[in-house]
Design a protein around this motif. Structure first.
Motif, PDB file in Angstrom:
ATOM      1  N   ILE A 170       6.132  40.034  37.313  1.00  0.00           N
ATOM      2  CA  ILE A 170       5.660  39.133  36.482  1.00  0.00           C
ATOM      3  C   ILE A 170       6.827  38.159  36.060  1.00  0.00           C
ATOM      4  CG2 ILE A 170       4.892  38.723  34.007  1.00  0.00           C
ATOM      5  CD1 ILE A 170       3.344  41.349  34.105  1.00  0.00           C
ATOM      6  N   ASP A 171       7.852  38.429  36.021  1.00  0.00           N
ATOM      7  CA  ASP A 171       9.159  37.484  35.765  1.00  0.00           C
ATOM      8  C   ASP A 171       9.088  36.356  36.755  1.00  0.00           C
ATOM      9  OD1 ASP A 171      11.131  36.524  34.126  1.00  0.00           O
ATOM     10  OD2 ASP A 171      12.444  37.362  35.901  1.00  0.00           O
ATOM     11  N   SER A 172       9.261  37.092  38.338  1.00  0.00           N
ATOM     12  CA  SER A 172       9.242  36.313  39.433  1.00  0.00           C
ATOM     13  C   SER A 172       8.037  35.433  39.544  1.00  0.00           C
ATOM     14  CB  SER A 172       9.124  37.205  40.492  1.00  0.00           C
ATOM     15  OG  SER A 172       9.166  36.500  41.722  1.00  0.00           O
ATOM     16  N   LEU A 173       6.680  35.746  39.291  1.00  0.00           N
ATOM     17  CA  LEU A 173       5.530  34.873  39.389  1.00  0.00           C
ATOM     18  C   LEU A 173       5.537  33.871  38.215  1.00  0.00           C
ATOM     19  CD1 LEU A 173       2.750  37.732  40.198  1.00  0.00           C
ATOM     20  CD2 LEU A 173       3.663  36.128  41.808  1.00  0.00           C
ATOM     21  N   THR A 174       6.129  34.142  37.221  1.00  0.00           N
ATOM     22  CA  THR A 174       5.972  33.270  35.971  1.00  0.00           C
ATOM     23  C   THR A 174       7.126  32.367  35.668  1.00  0.00           C
ATOM     24  OG1 THR A 174       6.632  34.909  34.406  1.00  0.00           O
ATOM     25  CG2 THR A 174       4.304  34.592  34.719  1.00  0.00           C
ATOM     26  N   HIS A 175       8.095  32.832  36.581  1.00  0.00           N
ATOM     27  CA  HIS A 175       9.547  31.821  36.253  1.00  0.00           C
ATOM     28  C   HIS A 175       9.265  30.412  36.358  1.00  0.00           C
ATOM     29  CE1 HIS A 175      13.695  31.470  36.174  1.00  0.00           C
ATOM     30  NE2 HIS A 175      13.749  30.528  36.981  1.00  0.00           N
ATOM     31  N   GLY A 176       9.786  29.608  35.444  1.00  0.00           N
ATOM     32  CA  GLY A 176       9.707  28.250  35.098  1.00  0.00           C
ATOM     33  C   GLY A 176       8.406  27.760  34.823  1.00  0.00           C
ATOM     34  N   ALA A 223      -1.884  29.669  32.194  1.00  0.00           N
ATOM     35  CA  ALA A 223      -1.423  30.049  33.612  1.00  0.00           C
ATOM     36  C   ALA A 223      -0.576  31.431  33.517  1.00  0.00           C
ATOM     37  CB  ALA A 223      -0.516  28.990  34.316  1.00  0.00           C
ATOM     38  N   LEU A 224       0.304  31.457  32.342  1.00  0.00           N
ATOM     39  CA  LEU A 224       1.133  32.568  32.157  1.00  0.00           C
ATOM     40  C   LEU A 224       0.186  33.964  31.723  1.00  0.00           C
ATOM     41  CD1 LEU A 224       4.043  30.916  30.069  1.00  0.00           C
ATOM     42  CD2 LEU A 224       4.167  31.813  32.347  1.00  0.00           C
ATOM     43  N   MET A 225      -0.888  33.578  31.107  1.00  0.00           N
ATOM     44  CA  MET A 225      -2.104  34.621  30.594  1.00  0.00           C
ATOM     45  C   MET A 225      -2.610  35.021  31.634  1.00  0.00           C
ATOM     46  SD  MET A 225      -3.306  33.267  26.930  1.00  0.00           S
ATOM     47  CE  MET A 225      -2.163  32.949  25.608  1.00  0.00           C
ATOM     48  N   ALA A 226      -3.157  34.122  32.646  1.00  0.00           N
ATOM     49  CA  ALA A 226      -3.991  34.532  33.855  1.00  0.00           C
ATOM     50  C   ALA A 226      -3.183  35.656  34.678  1.00  0.00           C
ATOM     51  CB  ALA A 226      -4.362  33.197  34.559  1.00  0.00           C
ATOM     52  N   GLU A 229      -1.909  40.870  36.847  1.00  0.00           N
ATOM     53  CA  GLU A 229      -0.691  41.704  37.388  1.00  0.00           C
ATOM     54  C   GLU A 229      -0.957  42.991  36.644  1.00  0.00           C
ATOM     55  OE1 GLU A 229       1.284  41.730  39.979  1.00  0.00           O
ATOM     56  OE2 GLU A 229       0.240  39.827  40.369  1.00  0.00           O
ATOM     57  N   VAL A 230      -1.385  43.174  35.343  1.00  0.00           N
ATOM     58  CA  VAL A 230      -1.388  44.163  34.728  1.00  0.00           C
ATOM     59  C   VAL A 230      -2.632  44.953  34.771  1.00  0.00           C
ATOM     60  CG1 VAL A 230      -1.800  45.250  32.231  1.00  0.00           C
ATOM     61  CG2 VAL A 230       0.178  43.392  32.849  1.00  0.00           C
ATOM     62  N   LYS A 269       7.692  44.056  25.598  1.00  0.00           N
ATOM     63  CA  LYS A 269       8.856  43.527  26.098  1.00  0.00           C
ATOM     64  C   LYS A 269       8.387  42.409  27.000  1.00  0.00           C
ATOM     65  CE  LYS A 269      11.382  46.710  27.575  1.00  0.00           C
ATOM     66  NZ  LYS A 269      12.494  47.681  27.935  1.00  0.00           N
ATOM     67  N   ILE A 270       7.485  42.810  27.655  1.00  0.00           N
ATOM     68  CA  ILE A 270       7.060  41.741  29.027  1.00  0.00           C
ATOM     69  C   ILE A 270       6.319  40.712  28.576  1.00  0.00           C
ATOM     70  CG2 ILE A 270       5.385  41.491  30.987  1.00  0.00           C
ATOM     71  CD1 ILE A 270       5.755  44.313  31.537  1.00  0.00           C
ATOM     72  N   LEU A 271       5.602  40.620  27.224  1.00  0.00           N
ATOM     73  CA  LEU A 271       4.715  39.531  26.723  1.00  0.00           C
ATOM     74  C   LEU A 271       5.897  38.652  25.923  1.00  0.00           C
ATOM     75  CD1 LEU A 271       1.876  41.579  25.112  1.00  0.00           C
ATOM     76  CD2 LEU A 271       1.891  39.755  27.155  1.00  0.00           C
ATOM     77  N   ALA A 272       7.071  39.488  25.240  1.00  0.00           N
ATOM     78  CA  ALA A 272       7.744  38.720  24.558  1.00  0.00           C
ATOM     79  C   ALA A 272       8.666  37.846  25.286  1.00  0.00           C
ATOM     80  CB  ALA A 272       8.823  39.457  23.630  1.00  0.00           C
ATOM     81  N   HIS A 273       9.063  38.411  26.685  1.00  0.00           N
ATOM     82  CA  HIS A 273      10.017  37.585  27.631  1.00  0.00           C
ATOM     83  C   HIS A 273       9.220  36.558  28.209  1.00  0.00           C
ATOM     84  CE1 HIS A 273      13.025  37.031  30.834  1.00  0.00           C
ATOM     85  NE2 HIS A 273      11.870  37.106  31.635  1.00  0.00           N
ATOM     86  N   VAL A 274       8.013  36.635  28.641  1.00  0.00           N
ATOM     87  CA  VAL A 274       7.289  35.669  29.229  1.00  0.00           C
ATOM     88  C   VAL A 274       7.000  34.627  28.217  1.00  0.00           C
ATOM     89  CG1 VAL A 274       5.334  34.931  30.261  1.00  0.00           C
ATOM     90  CG2 VAL A 274       6.259  36.968  30.944  1.00  0.00           C
TER      91      VAL A 274
END
Length: 149
Positions: A10-16, A22-25, A30-31, A140-145
């Motif tokens: 998820i970090d790789s796909l959403t980086h930047g 778009a982030l939610m989709a 992925e989840v 943690k994933i949600l908070a990071h993204v």
């Protein structure tokens, strides 16, 4: 569940990316595909005071609008705290968007300023499908993204 790999993907796909939809989709997709326990995965976005609207999501249909005053998603939005429900039929005022749902996990989603922007809803057709590890790792994933949005 391999949370380190899921988080890295998820970090790789959403980086930047900063667009919340778009982030939610990407997260929903992925989840949803990460674990067979997950029958429906998606976001209910805060679109008006005390109102959640569906999308983006993966799985069958969901409820279109959920007020903060109703159901597991509403309880999460009101309390701004995770809702881990082992048996949705025992949850007062549960909204049955799908008759196959037996357990549910709903997590609050905050933007970089700490405002509630959505809840992240995961349904399972298995009873007692979710654990505190799911709460911790997915939070943690949600908070990071969404710290970037």
């Amino acid at each position: 569940m391999d949370y380190p790999t899921l988080a890295a993907t998820i970090d790789s796909l959403t980086h930047g990316e900063t667009d919340q939809i778009a982030l939610m989709a990407t997260i929903a997709c992925e989840v949803y595909h990460a674990d067979a326990r997950f029958d429906w995965v998606g976001f209910y976005r805060v679109t008006a005071p005390e109102t959640l609207k569906i999308g983006p999501y993966q799985g069958g249909h969901g409820c279109l609008v959920i007020p903060f005053s109703r159901g597991v998603c509403g309880a999460c939005a009101r309390s701004r705290a995770p809702q881990l429900v082992a048996d949705v039929n025992a949850f007062p005022d549960h909204i049955a968007c799908s008759s196959s749902t037996l357990s549910e996990l709903v997590l609050p989603v905050f933007d970089a300023k700490g405002a509630l922007i959505a809840v992240f809803d995961i349904d399972s057709d298995q009873a007692d499908a979710f654990t505190e590890t799911d709460v911790k790792e997915l939070s943690k994933i949600l908070a990071h993204v969404f710290a970037r949005s």
